[in-house]
Design a protein around this motif. Structure first.
Motif, PDB file in Angstrom:
ATOM      1  N   MET A  75     -18.424 -11.012  -8.367  1.00 21.27           N
ATOM      2  CA  MET A  75     -17.937 -10.704  -6.664  1.00 21.27           C
ATOM      3  C   MET A  75     -18.937  -9.670  -6.588  1.00 21.27           C
ATOM      4  O   MET A  75     -19.629  -8.961  -7.297  1.00 21.27           O
ATOM      5  N   ILE A  76     -19.341  -9.111  -5.252  1.00 19.98           N
ATOM      6  CA  ILE A  76     -20.151  -8.367  -4.601  1.00 19.98           C
ATOM      7  C   ILE A  76     -19.416  -7.075  -4.004  1.00 19.98           C
ATOM      8  O   ILE A  76     -18.445  -7.395  -3.366  1.00 19.98           O
ATOM      9  N   TYR A  77     -19.834  -5.857  -4.357  1.00 22.06           N
ATOM     10  CA  TYR A  77     -19.450  -4.776  -3.663  1.00 22.06           C
ATOM     11  C   TYR A  77     -20.258  -4.036  -2.712  1.00 22.06           C
ATOM     12  O   TYR A  77     -21.725  -4.726  -2.419  1.00 22.06           O
ATOM     13  N   GLN A  78     -19.827  -3.382  -1.874  1.00 16.72           N
ATOM     14  CA  GLN A  78     -20.609  -2.873  -0.675  1.00 16.72           C
ATOM     15  C   GLN A  78     -21.247  -1.559  -1.127  1.00 16.72           C
ATOM     16  O   GLN A  78     -20.820  -0.605  -2.013  1.00 16.72           O
ATOM     17  N   PHE A  79     -22.181  -0.821  -0.612  1.00 14.84           N
ATOM     18  CA  PHE A  79     -22.834   0.532  -0.714  1.00 14.84           C
ATOM     19  C   PHE A  79     -22.110   1.432  -0.100  1.00 14.84           C
ATOM     20  O   PHE A  79     -21.283   1.330   0.950  1.00 14.84           O
ATOM     21  N   SER A  80     -22.234   2.651  -0.621  1.00 18.17           N
ATOM     22  CA  SER A  80     -21.522   3.650  -0.163  1.00 18.17           C
ATOM     23  C   SER A  80     -22.466   4.785   0.224  1.00 18.17           C
ATOM     24  O   SER A  80     -23.654   4.519   0.824  1.00 18.17           O
ATOM     25  N   THR A  81     -22.353   6.140  -0.385  1.00 15.36           N
ATOM     26  CA  THR A  81     -23.302   7.105   0.113  1.00 15.36           C
ATOM     27  C   THR A  81     -24.727   6.847  -0.844  1.00 15.36           C
ATOM     28  O   THR A  81     -24.408   6.696  -2.177  1.00 15.36           O
ATOM     29  N   ILE A  82     -25.843   6.946  -0.255  1.00 16.28           N
ATOM     30  CA  ILE A  82     -27.216   6.662  -0.950  1.00 16.28           C
ATOM     31  C   ILE A  82     -27.460   7.817  -1.998  1.00 16.28           C
ATOM     32  O   ILE A  82     -27.646   9.093  -1.314  1.00 16.28           O
ATOM     33  N   SER A  83     -27.482   7.484  -3.272  1.00 14.11           N
ATOM     34  CA  SER A  83     -27.862   8.477  -4.270  1.00 14.11           C
ATOM     35  C   SER A  83     -29.361   8.969  -4.301  1.00 14.11           C
ATOM     36  O   SER A  83     -30.143   8.070  -3.814  1.00 14.11           O
ATOM     37  N   PRO A  84     -29.617  10.272  -4.496  1.00 13.66           N
ATOM     38  CA  PRO A  84     -30.860  10.746  -4.720  1.00 13.66           C
ATOM     39  C   PRO A  84     -31.763   9.847  -5.655  1.00 13.66           C
ATOM     40  O   PRO A  84     -31.286   9.258  -6.571  1.00 13.66           O
ATOM     41  N   ASN A  85     -33.162   9.602  -4.851  1.00 14.14           N
ATOM     42  CA  ASN A  85     -34.055   8.967  -6.145  1.00 14.14           C
ATOM     43  C   ASN A  85     -33.780   7.379  -5.969  1.00 14.14           C
ATOM     44  O   ASN A  85     -34.589   6.628  -6.807  1.00 14.14           O
ATOM     45  N   SER A  86     -32.754   6.947  -5.194  1.00 17.69           N
ATOM     46  CA  SER A  86     -32.778   5.491  -4.946  1.00 17.69           C
ATOM     47  C   SER A  86     -34.035   4.876  -4.200  1.00 17.69           C
ATOM     48  O   SER A  86     -34.208   5.349  -3.115  1.00 17.69           O
ATOM     49  N   GLU A  87     -34.655   3.790  -4.849  1.00 19.32           N
ATOM     50  CA  GLU A  87     -35.719   3.499  -4.186  1.00 19.32           C
ATOM     51  C   GLU A  87     -35.492   2.078  -3.681  1.00 19.32           C
ATOM     52  O   GLU A  87     -36.310   1.632  -2.560  1.00 19.32           O
ATOM     53  N   CYS A  88     -34.468   1.020  -4.091  1.00 16.62           N
ATOM     54  CA  CYS A  88     -34.270  -0.120  -3.634  1.00 16.62           C
ATOM     55  C   CYS A  88     -32.862  -0.427  -3.724  1.00 16.62           C
ATOM     56  O   CYS A  88     -32.391  -0.121  -4.983  1.00 16.62           O
ATOM     57  N   ARG A  89     -32.480  -1.076  -2.895  1.00 11.23           N
ATOM     58  CA  ARG A  89     -30.730  -1.503  -2.935  1.00 11.23           C
ATOM     59  C   ARG A  89     -30.639  -2.951  -2.472  1.00 11.23           C
ATOM     60  O   ARG A  89     -31.323  -3.208  -1.446  1.00 11.23           O
ATOM     61  N   TYR A  90     -29.739  -3.669  -2.976  1.00 13.76           N
ATOM     62  CA  TYR A  90     -29.289  -5.085  -2.554  1.00 13.76           C
ATOM     63  C   TYR A  90     -28.104  -5.439  -2.803  1.00 13.76           C
ATOM     64  O   TYR A  90     -27.564  -5.170  -4.052  1.00 13.76           O
ATOM     65  N   ASN A  91     -27.268  -6.089  -2.026  1.00 15.88           N
ATOM     66  CA  ASN A  91     -25.949  -6.735  -2.151  1.00 15.88           C
ATOM     67  C   ASN A  91     -25.470  -8.098  -1.530  1.00 15.88           C
ATOM     68  O   ASN A  91     -24.276  -8.278  -1.316  1.00 15.88           O
ATOM     69  N   ALA A  92     -26.446  -8.543  -0.908  1.00 16.29           N
ATOM     70  CA  ALA A  92     -26.324  -9.903  -0.194  1.00 16.29           C
ATOM     71  C   ALA A  92     -25.912 -11.105  -0.855  1.00 16.29           C
ATOM     72  O   ALA A  92     -25.247 -12.018  -0.503  1.00 16.29           O
ATOM     73  N   THR A  93     -26.726 -11.208  -2.016  1.00 18.28           N
ATOM     74  CA  THR A  93     -26.345 -12.492  -2.748  1.00 18.28           C
ATOM     75  C   THR A  93     -26.393 -11.797  -4.427  1.00 18.28           C
ATOM     76  O   THR A  93     -26.736 -10.853  -4.558  1.00 18.28           O
ATOM     77  N   PHE A  94     -25.872 -12.546  -5.064  1.00 21.41           N
ATOM     78  CA  PHE A  94     -25.982 -12.672  -6.600  1.00 21.41           C
ATOM     79  C   PHE A  94     -27.265 -12.872  -6.964  1.00 21.41           C
ATOM     80  O   PHE A  94     -28.331 -13.220  -6.464  1.00 21.41           O
ATOM     81  N   GLY A  95     -27.506 -12.124  -8.192  1.00 26.27           N
ATOM     82  CA  GLY A  95     -28.769 -12.237  -8.576  1.00 26.27           C
ATOM     83  C   GLY A  95     -29.046 -11.667 -10.261  1.00 26.27           C
ATOM     84  O   GLY A  95     -28.326 -11.061 -10.504  1.00 26.27           O
ATOM     85  N   VAL A  96     -30.239 -11.992 -10.809  1.00 26.19           N
ATOM     86  CA  VAL A  96     -30.714 -11.465 -12.249  1.00 26.19           C
ATOM     87  C   VAL A  96     -31.753 -10.532 -12.045  1.00 26.19           C
ATOM     88  O   VAL A  96     -32.657 -11.013 -11.576  1.00 26.19           O
ATOM     89  N   LEU A  97     -31.608  -9.597 -12.916  1.00 28.42           N
ATOM     90  CA  LEU A  97     -32.834  -8.576 -13.191  1.00 28.42           C
ATOM     91  C   LEU A  97     -33.810  -9.326 -14.158  1.00 28.42           C
ATOM     92  O   LEU A  97     -33.177  -9.657 -15.424  1.00 28.42           O
ATOM     93  N   LYS A  98     -35.078  -9.611 -13.991  1.00 25.84           N
ATOM     94  CA  LYS A  98     -36.126 -10.089 -15.192  1.00 25.84           C
ATOM     95  C   LYS A  98     -36.840  -8.656 -15.544  1.00 25.84           C
ATOM     96  O   LYS A  98     -37.562  -8.093 -14.684  1.00 25.84           O
ATOM     97  N   LEU A  99     -36.898  -8.561 -16.563  1.00 26.97           N
ATOM     98  CA  LEU A  99     -37.607  -7.352 -17.271  1.00 26.97           C
ATOM     99  C   LEU A  99     -38.715  -7.987 -18.286  1.00 26.97           C
ATOM    100  O   LEU A  99     -38.406  -8.626 -19.146  1.00 26.97           O
ATOM    101  N   THR A 100     -39.986  -7.492 -18.055  1.00 26.91           N
ATOM    102  CA  THR A 100     -40.924  -7.907 -19.098  1.00 26.91           C
ATOM    103  C   THR A 100     -41.541  -6.667 -19.636  1.00 26.91           C
ATOM    104  O   THR A 100     -42.024  -5.889 -19.072  1.00 26.91           O
ATOM    105  N   LEU A 101     -41.399  -6.505 -21.151  1.00 30.12           N
ATOM    106  CA  LEU A 101     -41.734  -5.481 -21.778  1.00 30.12           C
ATOM    107  C   LEU A 101     -42.977  -5.534 -22.691  1.00 30.12           C
ATOM    108  O   LEU A 101     -42.961  -6.292 -23.448  1.00 30.12           O
ATOM    109  N   PHE A 102     -43.796  -4.340 -22.292  1.00 29.87           N
ATOM    110  CA  PHE A 102     -45.247  -4.595 -23.005  1.00 29.87           C
ATOM    111  C   PHE A 102     -45.020  -3.262 -23.640  1.00 29.87           C
ATOM    112  O   PHE A 102     -44.482  -2.578 -23.609  1.00 29.87           O
ATOM    113  N   PRO A 103     -46.189  -3.027 -24.698  1.00 30.09           N
ATOM    114  CA  PRO A 103     -46.335  -2.005 -25.559  1.00 30.09           C
ATOM    115  C   PRO A 103     -46.663  -0.662 -24.855  1.00 30.09           C
ATOM    116  O   PRO A 103     -46.141   0.471 -25.064  1.00 30.09           O
TER     117      PRO A 103
END
Length: 618
Positions: free
Chosen positions: A566-594
């Motif tokens: 399920m999806i939650y709503q945002f509350s108080t924006i935390s310092p150093n937050s650069e990007c936020r999203y909660n409209a649909t579900f999704g997956v974080l893809k990370l590519t790790l290089f040396p």
């Protein structure tokens, strides 16, 4: 040619399928595309395969199915899946008829998925007669089954070239000049010099009730012309091994050795008279064929279910001539090239928490979910598209009570397809039922020590337990002492840590100072990334220290909690937050290089938001 099963045999269950896994742990790189033949092929590591067909029993036949445990002659998919687990293969090949009786998708979820579906991420299926009876085959296996209009395909595993063909003549041609036969010859021409294994459903040669069938001689002829080593089939529910032979059934030491591996669990057939060149056959118990493929040999072993004393094992050396090397163009001046600096291949991760919805809830909607709820199937499709080396789950795998039964009905048919490459971190709901430790087993750590670490590529990854009601998270605790020792032993490696409850978040639960000590230790050892779930949002932070001060030398945190529940709503924006999203579900893809990492948030189909970037480090 082979026809559909008769009424009596419709009790039988379907075949296992193998999808190529992109798993860094045990899965070869078949899903990364075919690799060119290398003269250094003898340095390739052996590839281990588990192979069977006619796998999963019909769950609507309640007596034979027997709650999934089957009877001596029926529905033994659970027992044969345990054999596959024991083999611990690099890939699973299915020789047709994965789910009996009619391959309906609902039956897949109840019978095949909880057993052989555990190996979905490394399974490659060949289509059988019953796989055409309903929507389950293509719906369950997706792209791994090929497209409905072209169900034959090929891929490389180690030094070997593997070809899956379609022998259902009512659907595709198998004769000389057919589209499939022309494709096969073109494919083999493009892969000259590699040892070859081909597999399909209906057998050219068999001592079972269907017997030998010359309909498939053109496929054999093409494989024989290109010096294939192995063919495996599955239509007869027996085990059989042949001596190497030619397409006409004449013994030939330079011919192809055929196996029939059709005892995947559905039902067993009775052998007839042994046909020429049959060296051994068996029909008394279910079992799985294990093949070990080396560049210059193959080994076989038939492993029967517990209680059987039958086995068949052996080894055959092969000779493979590499194609000629191209002649290099002359250059006027030979300038020595500097030796390249060794570098690890990048590692691709798919990351999300808070995944699978409660299958007893109206929102479950037969696994399809509803907008904002229970979209585990949609996010699993994102994982499939990422084709990761590993999956990280920062907690709350199976929503609400986390019972084992709910895992089998909700998580297992979706994200469970990547179980063999999944590394979980424990969440709140994972303590509520028996499912988490029972489902993941050793991959979850011990119940009394649920934190662990491992290496992927050049990176060191750490899974921690943030459920402070169960495990102490503060300085001088057993967990923190272990973390310090672990990081000290892995100095110099880039570090990624993941756990459930976030240190920083702009969502429902906000920041949590309880995890200050985790962060402080990670900061001391120059960790690059921290990932959490718990808040059902996506959020990216700038690098920061344990006190929430922006710091280019600090760790960058992601909250990836949109796994599907399920999806939650945002509350108080935390310092150093650069990007936020909660409209649909999704997956974080990370590519790790040396010396860098890249990120990309991928929303479910229909979502237009994305967040991507790259960060280099020393």
């Amino acid at each position: 040619m082979k026809k559909g099963r008769n009424a009596a045999s419709l009790l039988t269950i379907a075949l296992l399928s193998v999808a190529c896994s992109s798993c860094l742990l045990n899965v070869p790189l078949a899903s990364r595309g075919n690799r060119a033949f290398r003269i250094q092929a003898l340095n390739e590591k052996p590839i281990v395969l588990a192979i069977a067909g006619n796998v999963a029993g019909d769950p609507t036949d309640t007596w034979a199915f027997n709650g999934g445990n089957g009877r001596p002659e029926y529905s033994r998919q659970k027992a044969t899946a345990d054999i596959v687990g024991q083999i611990n293969p690099d890939a699973v090949l299915l020789t047709g008829n994965a789910q009996y009786n009619d391959g309906a998708y609902d039956k897949y979820l109840l019978s095949y998925a909880p057993t052989w579906g555990r190996f979905q991420g490394i399974t490659h299926p060949a289509i059988g007669a019953h796989d055409y009876d309903n929507d389950g085959y293509f719906r369950f296996f997706g792209a791994a089954a090929g497209s409905p209009d072209k169900t034959y395909y090929s891929f490389d595993l180690g030094a070997w070239h593997i070809v899956a063909l379609n022998s259902i003549c009512s659907k595709v041609g198998v004769g000389v000049g057919s589209e499939q036969e022309r494709w096969l010859r073109q494919d083999l021409e493009a892969n000259k010099g590699k040892p070859i294994l081909a597999y399909w459903f209906n057998a050219r040669f068999s001592s079972g009730p269907y017997g030998s069938d010359s309909t498939f001689q053109p496929l054999w002829q093409a494989l024989f012309d290109y010096h294939a080593q192995l063919v495996v089939n599955g239509s007869d529910h027996i085990y059989e091994r042949f001596a190497p032979q030619g397409p006409n059934g004449k013994a030939d030491p330079k011919g192809i050795r055929q196996f029939t591996s059709g005892l995947g669990g559905a039902t067993r057939y009775t052998l007839g008279k042994s046909v020429p060149n049959s060296e051994i056959n068996f029909d008394q118990n279910f079992g799985v064929l294990k093949l070990t493929l080396s560049p210059d040999a193959y080994e076989w072993e038939f492993i029967a279910e517990t209680g059987s004393t039958f086995t068949d094992k052996g080894r055959q050396s092969i000779e493979v001539t590499p194609p000629p090397l191209p002649t290099p163009s002359p250059s006027p001046t030979e300038i020595p090239s500097p030796s390249p600096t060794p570098s690890a291949s990048p590692i691709v991760l798919a990351v999300a928490g808070d995944i699978a919805g409660d299958p007893t809830d109206w929102y479950f909607n037969r696994g399809e979910g509803r907008p904002g709820f229970f979209r585990q199937k949609a996010t699993a499709e994102i994982v499939r598209s990422i084709n990761p080396d590993a999956v990280l789950i920062p907690g709350d795998v199976q929503g609400w009570h986390g019972t084992y039964d709910s895992y089998l009905l909700s998580f297992d048919p979706t994200w469970g397809l990547f179980k063999s490459i999944t590394h979980p971190a424990i969440g709140d709901h994972d303590y509520e039922g028996d499912g988490y430790f029972r489902y993941f087993g050793a991959a979850a750590g011990r119940p009394d020590k649920t934190y662990y670490s491992f290496d992927l590529g050049g990176w060191h990854l750490v899974s921690l337990n943030s459920i402070e009601e169960e495990v102490d998270v503060y300085n001088y605790s057993k967990q923190i002492r272990w973390l310090k020792k672990d990081l000290a032993a892995n100095k110099g490696k880039p570090i990624l840590a993941f756990w459930h409850r976030p240190r920083y978040c702009s969502g429902k639960y906000g920041n949590n100072v309880a995890y200050h000590d985790f962060w402080q230790v990670l900061y001391k050892y120059h960790a690059k990334l921290v990932i959490s779930g718990h808040d059902h949002v996506y959020e990216r932070f700038a690098p920061q220290d344990a006190n929430g001060h922006a710091d280019p030398n600090g760790a960058r945190q992601f909250v990836s909690g949109l796994g599907g529940e399920m999806i939650y709503q945002f509350s108080t924006i935390s310092p150093n937050s650069e990007c936020r999203y909660n409209a649909t579900f999704g997956v974080l893809k990370l590519t790790l290089f040396p010396k860098a990492y890249e990120w990309e948030f991928i929303p479910e189909a229909g979502g237009t938001f994305t967040d991507k970037g790259r960060q280099s480090f020393d």
